[in-house]
Design a protein around this motif. Structure first.
Motif, mmCIF file in Angstrom:
data_model
loop_
_atom_site.group_PDB
_atom_site.id
_atom_site.type_symbol
_atom_site.label_atom_id
_atom_site.label_comp_id
_atom_site.label_asym_id
_atom_site.label_seq_id
_atom_site.Cartn_x
_atom_site.Cartn_y
_atom_site.Cartn_z
ATOM 1 N N CYS A 35 0.800 -1.236 0.000
ATOM 2 C CA CYS A 35 0.000 0.000 0.000
ATOM 3 C C CYS A 35 0.827 1.279 0.000
ATOM 4 N N GLY A 36 2.132 1.173 0.224
ATOM 5 C CA GLY A 36 2.992 2.348 0.217
ATOM 6 C C GLY A 36 3.085 3.076 1.548
ATOM 7 N N GLN A 37 2.362 2.632 2.561
ATOM 8 C CA GLN A 37 2.394 3.284 3.879
ATOM 9 C C GLN A 37 3.789 3.184 4.497
ATOM 10 N N HIS A 38 4.283 4.297 5.020
ATOM 11 C CA HIS A 38 5.567 4.319 5.735
ATOM 12 C C HIS A 38 5.318 4.045 7.215
ATOM 13 N N TRP A 39 6.273 3.340 7.820
ATOM 14 C CA TRP A 39 6.172 2.970 9.230
ATOM 15 C C TRP A 39 7.472 3.251 9.956
ATOM 16 N N LEU A 40 7.349 3.793 11.147
ATOM 17 C CA LEU A 40 8.457 3.896 12.076
ATOM 18 C C LEU A 40 8.368 2.643 12.941
ATOM 19 N N ILE A 41 9.412 1.835 12.944
ATOM 20 C CA ILE A 41 9.367 0.560 13.660
ATOM 21 C C ILE A 41 10.486 0.505 14.690
ATOM 22 N N ALA A 42 10.093 0.252 15.931
ATOM 23 C CA ALA A 42 11.048 -0.015 17.002
ATOM 24 C C ALA A 42 11.001 -1.518 17.263
ATOM 25 N N GLN A 43 12.087 -2.194 16.989
ATOM 26 C CA GLN A 43 12.168 -3.642 17.145
ATOM 27 C C GLN A 43 12.822 -3.935 18.490
ATOM 28 N N GLU A 44 11.996 -4.132 19.511
ATOM 29 C CA GLU A 44 12.500 -4.359 20.864
ATOM 30 C C GLU A 44 12.559 -5.864 21.091
ATOM 31 N N GLU A 45 13.760 -6.400 21.168
ATOM 32 C CA GLU A 45 13.900 -7.851 21.246
ATOM 33 C C GLU A 45 14.538 -8.353 22.531
ATOM 34 N N ARG A 46 14.797 -7.453 23.456
ATOM 35 C CA ARG A 46 15.435 -7.880 24.700
ATOM 36 C C ARG A 46 14.443 -8.114 25.830
ATOM 37 N N ILE A 47 13.527 -7.191 26.044
ATOM 38 C CA ILE A 47 12.662 -7.232 27.218
ATOM 39 C C ILE A 47 11.247 -7.682 26.859
ATOM 40 N N PHE A 48 10.677 -7.115 25.824
ATOM 41 C CA PHE A 48 9.298 -7.449 25.445
ATOM 42 C C PHE A 48 9.229 -8.407 24.267
ATOM 43 N N ASP A 49 10.264 -8.440 23.447
ATOM 44 C CA ASP A 49 10.278 -9.216 22.210
ATOM 45 C C ASP A 49 9.079 -8.838 21.339
ATOM 46 N N GLU A 73 9.701 9.659 19.596
ATOM 47 C CA GLU A 73 9.073 8.695 20.507
ATOM 48 C C GLU A 73 9.810 7.373 20.668
ATOM 49 N N PHE A 74 10.583 6.913 19.688
ATOM 50 C CA PHE A 74 11.342 5.670 19.842
ATOM 51 C C PHE A 74 12.850 5.924 19.791
ATOM 52 N N LEU A 75 13.262 7.154 19.951
ATOM 53 C CA LEU A 75 14.662 7.514 19.730
ATOM 54 C C LEU A 75 15.593 7.053 20.852
ATOM 55 N N SER A 76 15.057 6.845 22.045
ATOM 56 C CA SER A 76 15.889 6.294 23.121
ATOM 57 C C SER A 76 15.329 4.935 23.520
ATOM 58 N N TYR A 77 16.225 4.078 24.028
ATOM 59 C CA TYR A 77 15.790 2.751 24.451
ATOM 60 C C TYR A 77 14.803 2.862 25.610
ATOM 61 N N THR A 83 7.116 2.736 26.144
ATOM 62 C CA THR A 83 6.007 2.460 25.220
ATOM 63 C C THR A 83 5.433 1.074 25.482
ATOM 64 N N GLY A 84 6.306 0.100 25.640
ATOM 65 C CA GLY A 84 5.847 -1.253 25.945
ATOM 66 C C GLY A 84 5.016 -1.307 27.208
ATOM 67 N N HIS A 85 5.474 -0.631 28.254
ATOM 68 C CA HIS A 85 4.717 -0.606 29.506
ATOM 69 C C HIS A 85 3.392 0.137 29.337
ATOM 70 N N ALA A 86 3.413 1.247 28.597
ATOM 71 C CA ALA A 86 2.179 2.017 28.386
ATOM 72 C C ALA A 86 1.137 1.185 27.635
ATOM 73 N N LEU A 87 1.606 0.295 26.770
ATOM 74 C CA LEU A 87 0.693 -0.578 26.022
ATOM 75 C C LEU A 87 0.345 -1.844 26.815
ATOM 76 N N ARG A 88 0.840 -1.905 28.037
ATOM 77 C CA ARG A 88 0.586 -3.025 28.946
ATOM 78 C C ARG A 88 1.118 -4.362 28.418
ATOM 79 N N VAL A 89 2.261 -4.289 27.731
ATOM 80 C CA VAL A 89 2.946 -5.502 27.301
ATOM 81 C C VAL A 89 3.743 -6.006 28.495
ATOM 82 N N ARG A 90 3.670 -7.290 28.748
ATOM 83 C CA ARG A 90 4.400 -7.848 29.886
ATOM 84 C C ARG A 90 5.826 -8.183 29.491
#
Length: 156
Positions: A35-49, A73-77, A83-90
């Motif tokens: 679809c051509g949509q651009h995405w900002l992606i933070a790939q967090e693989e240590r704590i939340f995966d 918004e994703f510029l610092s670890y 963000t993960g905590h705000a989204l209630r990811v365990r």
């Protein structure tokens, strides 16, 4: 994304355009080939995966690709973990108390913000304050986990 293969199907259509690189190794600008949509992606693989995504306008994507102006918004670890905590990811549960992922995460948080408290690190990592102190001690001594020390001794 539910464990039903949805994540593989979604990411099969997403092309990586620009990696932030450097200290923000988790951050990418991507574009959907369908679809051509651009995405900002933070790939967090240590704590939340997890992957955290934000839609970008064409102008925002251009500012990243042309001027290297990344949204904050994703510029610092720390922001990614918040963000993960705000989204209630365990956070993941680690069987090894000094897992390299935990040691590196604690080290990165302290490097980004030297005045971050042990309690804040513990909260962000889903650990206790005692464990966070041990992680920071392991990071500063380069001691690491039993597994990491064994790998180092064997030259792996």
């Amino acid at each position: 994304m539910g464990g039903d293969g949805l994540d593989e199907r979604v990411f099969a259509t997403v092309e990586n355009i620009v990696d932030h690189g450097g200290d923000a190794w988790w951050l990418h600008l991507s574009q959907c080939r369908a679809c051509g949509q651009h995405w900002l992606i933070a790939q967090e693989e240590r704590i939340f995966d997890e992957h955290f995504l934000r839609r970008l306008s064409v102008d925002e994507a251009r500012r990243i690709s042309v001027n290297a102006e990344w949204p904050v918004e994703f510029l610092s670890y720390e922001r990614v973990l918040r963000t993960g905590h705000a989204l209630r990811v365990r956070p993941c549960v680690f069987l090894e108390q000094l897992s390299p992922s935990l040691v590196w995460a604690a080290e990165d948080l302290r490097k980004e913000r030297p005045d971050i408290s042990v309690e804040e690190i513990a909260l962000l990592l889903g650990a206790t304050a005692t464990q966070a102190k041990r992680l920071l001690a392991a990071a500063s001594s380069k001691q690491g986990s039993w597994w990491q020390r064994t790998r180092d001794r064997l030259g792996w």
